[in-house]
Design an enzyme around this catalytic site. Structure first.
Site, PDB file in Angstrom:
ATOM      1  N   SER A  56     -39.248   0.658 -25.925  1.00 34.48           N
ATOM      2  CA  SER A  56     -39.482   1.125 -24.552  1.00 34.48           C
ATOM      3  C   SER A  56     -38.845   2.500 -24.312  1.00 34.48           C
ATOM      4  O   SER A  56     -39.168   3.172 -23.339  1.00 34.48           O
ATOM      5  CB  SER A  56     -38.950   0.110 -23.535  1.00 34.48           C
ATOM      6  OG  SER A  56     -37.540  -0.002 -23.614  1.00 34.48           O
ATOM      7  N   HIS A  57     -37.927   2.932 -25.194  1.00 31.72           N
ATOM      8  CA  HIS A  57     -37.277   4.239 -25.002  1.00 31.72           C
ATOM      9  C   HIS A  57     -37.327   5.101 -26.255  1.00 31.72           C
ATOM     10  O   HIS A  57     -36.465   5.964 -26.463  1.00 31.72           O
ATOM     11  CB  HIS A  57     -35.848   4.045 -24.470  1.00 31.72           C
ATOM     12  CG  HIS A  57     -35.865   3.574 -23.050  1.00 31.72           C
ATOM     13  ND1 HIS A  57     -36.124   2.271 -22.712  1.00 31.72           N
ATOM     14  CD2 HIS A  57     -35.728   4.238 -21.866  1.00 31.72           C
ATOM     15  CE1 HIS A  57     -36.126   2.144 -21.396  1.00 31.72           C
ATOM     16  NE2 HIS A  57     -35.892   3.322 -20.862  1.00 31.72           N
ATOM     17  N   HIS A 129     -34.125  11.588 -15.463  1.00 30.85           N
ATOM     18  CA  HIS A 129     -33.474  10.685 -16.429  1.00 30.85           C
ATOM     19  C   HIS A 129     -34.476   9.660 -16.950  1.00 30.85           C
ATOM     20  O   HIS A 129     -35.039   8.896 -16.181  1.00 30.85           O
ATOM     21  CB  HIS A 129     -32.310   9.975 -15.745  1.00 30.85           C
ATOM     22  CG  HIS A 129     -31.276   9.486 -16.700  1.00 30.85           C
ATOM     23  ND1 HIS A 129     -31.534   8.520 -17.646  1.00 30.85           N
ATOM     24  CD2 HIS A 129     -29.982   9.832 -16.864  1.00 30.85           C
ATOM     25  CE1 HIS A 129     -30.448   8.301 -18.341  1.00 30.85           C
ATOM     26  NE2 HIS A 129     -29.479   9.091 -17.894  1.00 30.85           N
ATOM     27  N   ALA A 189     -30.707  -2.938 -18.840  1.00 29.01           N
ATOM     28  CA  ALA A 189     -31.120  -2.767 -17.457  1.00 29.01           C
ATOM     29  C   ALA A 189     -30.514  -3.915 -16.649  1.00 29.01           C
ATOM     30  O   ALA A 189     -30.317  -5.021 -17.180  1.00 29.01           O
ATOM     31  CB  ALA A 189     -32.643  -2.816 -17.361  1.00 29.01           C
ATOM     32  N   GLU A 197     -40.536  -1.813 -20.664  1.00 27.19           N
ATOM     33  CA  GLU A 197     -40.965  -3.003 -21.401  1.00 27.19           C
ATOM     34  C   GLU A 197     -42.193  -3.633 -20.721  1.00 27.19           C
ATOM     35  O   GLU A 197     -43.139  -4.061 -21.390  1.00 27.19           O
ATOM     36  CB  GLU A 197     -39.796  -4.000 -21.447  1.00 27.19           C
ATOM     37  CG  GLU A 197     -39.940  -5.139 -22.431  1.00 27.19           C
ATOM     38  CD  GLU A 197     -40.197  -4.688 -23.865  1.00 27.19           C
ATOM     39  OE1 GLU A 197     -39.533  -3.749 -24.336  1.00 27.19           O
ATOM     40  OE2 GLU A 197     -41.094  -5.281 -24.496  1.00 27.19           O
ATOM     41  N   ARG A 319     -30.093  -3.771 -33.321  1.00 30.13           N
ATOM     42  CA  ARG A 319     -30.386  -2.331 -33.323  1.00 30.13           C
ATOM     43  C   ARG A 319     -29.776  -1.648 -34.547  1.00 30.13           C
ATOM     44  O   ARG A 319     -30.408  -0.800 -35.177  1.00 30.13           O
ATOM     45  CB  ARG A 319     -29.819  -1.744 -32.021  1.00 30.13           C
ATOM     46  CG  ARG A 319     -30.449  -0.481 -31.551  1.00 30.13           C
ATOM     47  CD  ARG A 319     -30.116  -0.214 -30.102  1.00 30.13           C
ATOM     48  NE  ARG A 319     -28.714  -0.300 -29.793  1.00 30.13           N
ATOM     49  CZ  ARG A 319     -27.789   0.578 -30.190  1.00 30.13           C
ATOM     50  NH1 ARG A 319     -28.135   1.633 -30.909  1.00 30.13           N
ATOM     51  NH2 ARG A 319     -26.522   0.412 -29.864  1.00 30.13           N
TER      52      ARG A 319
HETATM   53  P1  NDP Z   1     -32.570  -5.991 -23.318  1.00 28.24           P
HETATM   54  O1  NDP Z   1     -32.850  -7.000 -22.262  1.00 28.24           O
HETATM   55  O2  NDP Z   1     -33.147  -6.182 -24.669  1.00 28.24           O
HETATM   56  O3  NDP Z   1     -30.983  -5.861 -23.426  1.00 28.24           O
HETATM   57  C1  NDP Z   1     -30.474  -4.904 -24.276  1.00 28.24           C
HETATM   58  C2  NDP Z   1     -29.058  -5.196 -24.675  1.00 28.24           C
HETATM   59  O4  NDP Z   1     -28.785  -6.584 -24.855  1.00 28.24           O
HETATM   60  C3  NDP Z   1     -28.844  -4.563 -26.044  1.00 28.24           C
HETATM   61  O5  NDP Z   1     -27.504  -4.175 -26.177  1.00 28.24           O
HETATM   62  C4  NDP Z   1     -29.258  -5.724 -26.950  1.00 28.24           C
HETATM   63  O6  NDP Z   1     -28.824  -5.580 -28.283  1.00 28.24           O
HETATM   64  C5  NDP Z   1     -28.597  -6.868 -26.255  1.00 28.24           C
HETATM   65  N1  NDP Z   1     -29.215  -8.141 -26.580  1.00 28.24           N
HETATM   66  C6  NDP Z   1     -30.523  -8.479 -26.472  1.00 28.24           C
HETATM   67  N2  NDP Z   1     -30.706  -9.753 -26.866  1.00 28.24           N
HETATM   68  C7  NDP Z   1     -29.495 -10.223 -27.241  1.00 28.24           C
HETATM   69  C8  NDP Z   1     -29.049 -11.484 -27.731  1.00 28.24           C
HETATM   70  N3  NDP Z   1     -29.864 -12.508 -27.922  1.00 28.24           N
HETATM   71  N4  NDP Z   1     -27.728 -11.629 -28.016  1.00 28.24           N
HETATM   72  C9  NDP Z   1     -26.874 -10.590 -27.817  1.00 28.24           C
HETATM   73  N5  NDP Z   1     -27.248  -9.393 -27.340  1.00 28.24           N
HETATM   74  C10 NDP Z   1     -28.551  -9.211 -27.047  1.00 28.24           C
HETATM   75  O7  NDP Z   1     -33.022  -4.510 -22.892  1.00 28.24           O
HETATM   76  P2  NDP Z   1     -33.361  -3.908 -21.467  1.00 28.24           P
HETATM   77  O8  NDP Z   1     -34.826  -4.017 -21.296  1.00 28.24           O
HETATM   78  O9  NDP Z   1     -32.484  -4.465 -20.420  1.00 28.24           O
HETATM   79  O10 NDP Z   1     -32.943  -2.352 -21.697  1.00 28.24           O
HETATM   80  C11 NDP Z   1     -33.516  -1.610 -22.750  1.00 28.24           C
HETATM   81  C12 NDP Z   1     -33.096  -0.162 -22.667  1.00 28.24           C
HETATM   82  O11 NDP Z   1     -33.656   0.439 -21.530  1.00 28.24           O
HETATM   83  C13 NDP Z   1     -31.588   0.105 -22.569  1.00 28.24           C
HETATM   84  O12 NDP Z   1     -31.234   0.903 -23.685  1.00 28.24           O
HETATM   85  C14 NDP Z   1     -31.408   0.883 -21.275  1.00 28.24           C
HETATM   86  O13 NDP Z   1     -30.462   1.946 -21.323  1.00 28.24           O
HETATM   87  C15 NDP Z   1     -32.794   1.456 -21.079  1.00 28.24           C
HETATM   88  N6  NDP Z   1     -33.023   1.703 -19.651  1.00 28.24           N
HETATM   89  C16 NDP Z   1     -32.904   2.991 -19.185  1.00 28.24           C
HETATM   90  C17 NDP Z   1     -33.079   3.243 -17.843  1.00 28.24           C
HETATM   91  C18 NDP Z   1     -32.880   4.599 -17.261  1.00 28.24           C
HETATM   92  O14 NDP Z   1     -32.999   4.764 -16.071  1.00 28.24           O
HETATM   93  N7  NDP Z   1     -32.548   5.616 -18.016  1.00 28.24           N
HETATM   94  C19 NDP Z   1     -33.456   2.191 -16.893  1.00 28.24           C
HETATM   95  C20 NDP Z   1     -33.510   0.872 -17.495  1.00 28.24           C
HETATM   96  C21 NDP Z   1     -33.313   0.663 -18.836  1.00 28.24           C
HETATM   97  P3  NDP Z   1     -29.961  -5.163 -29.399  1.00 28.24           P
HETATM   98  O15 NDP Z   1     -30.394  -3.774 -29.033  1.00 28.24           O
HETATM   99  O16 NDP Z   1     -29.238  -5.247 -30.694  1.00 28.24           O
HETATM  100  O17 NDP Z   1     -31.074  -6.163 -29.303  1.00 28.24           O
HETATM  101  O1  PYC Z   2     -37.538   1.489 -18.470  1.00 29.58           O
HETATM  102  O2  PYC Z   2     -36.711   0.956 -16.522  1.00 29.58           O
HETATM  103  C1  PYC Z   2     -36.981   1.784 -17.391  1.00 29.58           C
HETATM  104  C2  PYC Z   2     -36.617   3.195 -17.170  1.00 29.58           C
HETATM  105  C3  PYC Z   2     -36.438   3.831 -16.005  1.00 29.58           C
HETATM  106  C4  PYC Z   2     -36.112   5.133 -16.285  1.00 29.58           C
HETATM  107  C5  PYC Z   2     -36.100   5.254 -17.632  1.00 29.58           C
HETATM  108  N1  PYC Z   2     -36.392   4.055 -18.157  1.00 29.58           N
END
Ligand code: NDP
Ligand code: PYC
Length: 351
Positions: A56-57, A129, A189, A197, A319
């Site tokens: 997703s990123h 961002h 998130a 996602e 990761r």
């Molecule tokens: P997830 O729900 O997959 O959570 C990610 C985190 O949880 C990672 O550190 C992941 O490790 C860990 N994780 C996932 N499954 C497990 C498990 N079973 N046991 C232990 N740890 C686990 O991802 P999100 O969808 O919440 O977020 C994804 C990305 O999106 C992030 O990097 C976030 O920074 C980015 N994002 C950016 C935004 C922005 O505004 N810039 C906004 C929202 C999100 P692993 O990677 O090893 O699976």
């Molecule tokens: O995936 O939620 C997201 C997101 C928002 C801004 C950057 N990524």
């Protein structure tokens, strides 16, 4: 065109080395008008995302970077302005460019100030961002510091108990330095998942699990498009809602910047990347740890070993494994996404 491991020719996927991902990203960004400094900073983070299998990123984000540029929102050239309000605070005004160059400029100051004061804050303002936060907290941990980072986005997420969007998907990332190559890192998130996602589910026609989003009428939905048009949901009901509120406040009004609602209002339906601030905190265990550096590090390791020792996985373990594999074998990118990225103006082709 490459063969999938195992020998089958798979025309739906393209194999790229990490260098090819970086060069293609740099090429697309530069051709579309980003300055070299911004294109490099953005391409590095996108390459890291693709390398670590954060779909997703990773390269998918090139589409939004170029779309935001073409809609006239983001400044592709503005240079960050660094100021030093106090001994423990560095403030970087991104001047409505993407956040990544501002972070690069601010990081050495943040590290230096944390090592002098025990704690330091980097506030990034006026930044578009789009990126995952783990590259930033990992970079802090490489200096032997604990790191925290958080940011709002656009108001897409309803509070627990409500139906109308207020919060962004508001990621929270943390890193703790460990012996060996990898720190302890989580980065998620505070919505059930990142919006990216759900967008990837929509692109590939997949249903989303119940609990990720509600439709515009406030009803539970498994339809990705309906969820994107309605409201996403926080993780952990009221607990995720409260964490998301904290992020809105700390990475918004605390540092003189916008909430996700303000970012959304500014976008006015253009569909661009969010515009707001980011809060990054670095903490030095050598200063805060009462002179017990080795005993403290041992206690931290014993606690982390007690997690993985019973078969529970640490966040970022998947990761880090993906990173090692990508470095050996390259990454696989969907052909449709690859073609769409190439159509953004790159001359580099494969297959
Ligand atoms: P997830 O729900 O997959 O959570 C990610 C985190 O949880 C990672 O550190 C992941 O490790 C860990 N994780 C996932 N499954 C497990 C498990 N079973 N046991 C232990 N740890 C686990 O991802 P999100 O969808 O919440 O977020 C994804 C990305 O999106 C992030 O990097 C976030 O920074 C980015 N994002 C950016 C935004 C922005 O505004 N810039 C906004 C929202 C999100 P692993 O990677 O090893 O699976
Ligand atoms: O995936 O939620 C997201 C997101 C928002 C801004 C950057 N990524």
């Amino acid at each position: 065109m490459q063969c999938k491991p195992g020998g089958n020719v798979n025309t739906d996927m393209v194999n790229l080395s990490i260098t090819e991902v970086y060069e293609l990203s740099l090429d697309v960004l530069s051709r579309n008008g980003f300055s070299t400094a911004h294109a490099k900073a953005i391409a590095q983070t996108i390459t890291a995302g693709q390398r670590d299998d954060c779909q997703s990123h990773g390269m998918y984000r090139l589409l939004a970077c170029v779309r935001t540029l073409q809609s006239g929102l983001v400044d592709p050239e503005a240079l960050p302005i660094v100021t030093h309000p106090t001994a423990a605070v560095v403030q970087v005004d991104a001047q409505r460019a993407y956040s990544l160059l501002a972070f690069q400029e601010g990081l050495p100051h943040l590290v230096d100030k944390a090592k002098r004061n025990g704690v330091a804050v980097l506030a990034i303002n006026n930044c578009f961002h789009f990126s995952a936060l783990w590259p930033e907290v990992e970079a802090i941990a490489q200096h032997g510091l604990a790191g925290l980072a958080m940011t709002p986005s656009h108001s897409w997420v309803a509070p627990a108990g409500g139906t109308r969007p207020v919060f962004g998907t508001n990621p929270l990332a943390f890193a703790w330095p460990r012996p060996g190559p990898y720190p302890y890192v989580f980065d998620f998130a505070t919505s059930m998942v990142a919006r990216g996602e759900i967008e990837l589910h929509r692109r590939t026609g997949r249903a989303i699990p119940e609990g990720w989003a509600i439709d515009a009428q406030g009803r539970p939905t498994t339809d990705a498009a309906a969820g994107l048009a309605g409201a996403m949901l926080p993780f952990g009901t009221y607990k995720g809602s409260a964490l998301s509120t904290m992020i809105e406040l700390l990475a918004g009004p605390l540092i003189g910047d916008w909430t996700s609602m303000q970012s959304q209002a500014h976008d006015a339906g253009k569909g661009g990347t969010p515009l707001h601030g980011e809060l990054v905190i670095a903490l030095d265990p050598n200063i805060l740890g009462r002179g017990l550096a080795q005993a403290n590090a041992d206690a931290a390791e014993a606690m982390l070993d007690a997690i993985s020792g019973q078969g529970a996985r640490l966040p970022s373990e998947r990761r880090f494994k993906a990173r090692a594999k990508s470095e050996q074998e390259g990454v696989w990118v969907g052909r449709a996404l690859y073609d769409e990225i190439r159509s953004l103006g790159s001359l580099k082709t494969q297959g």
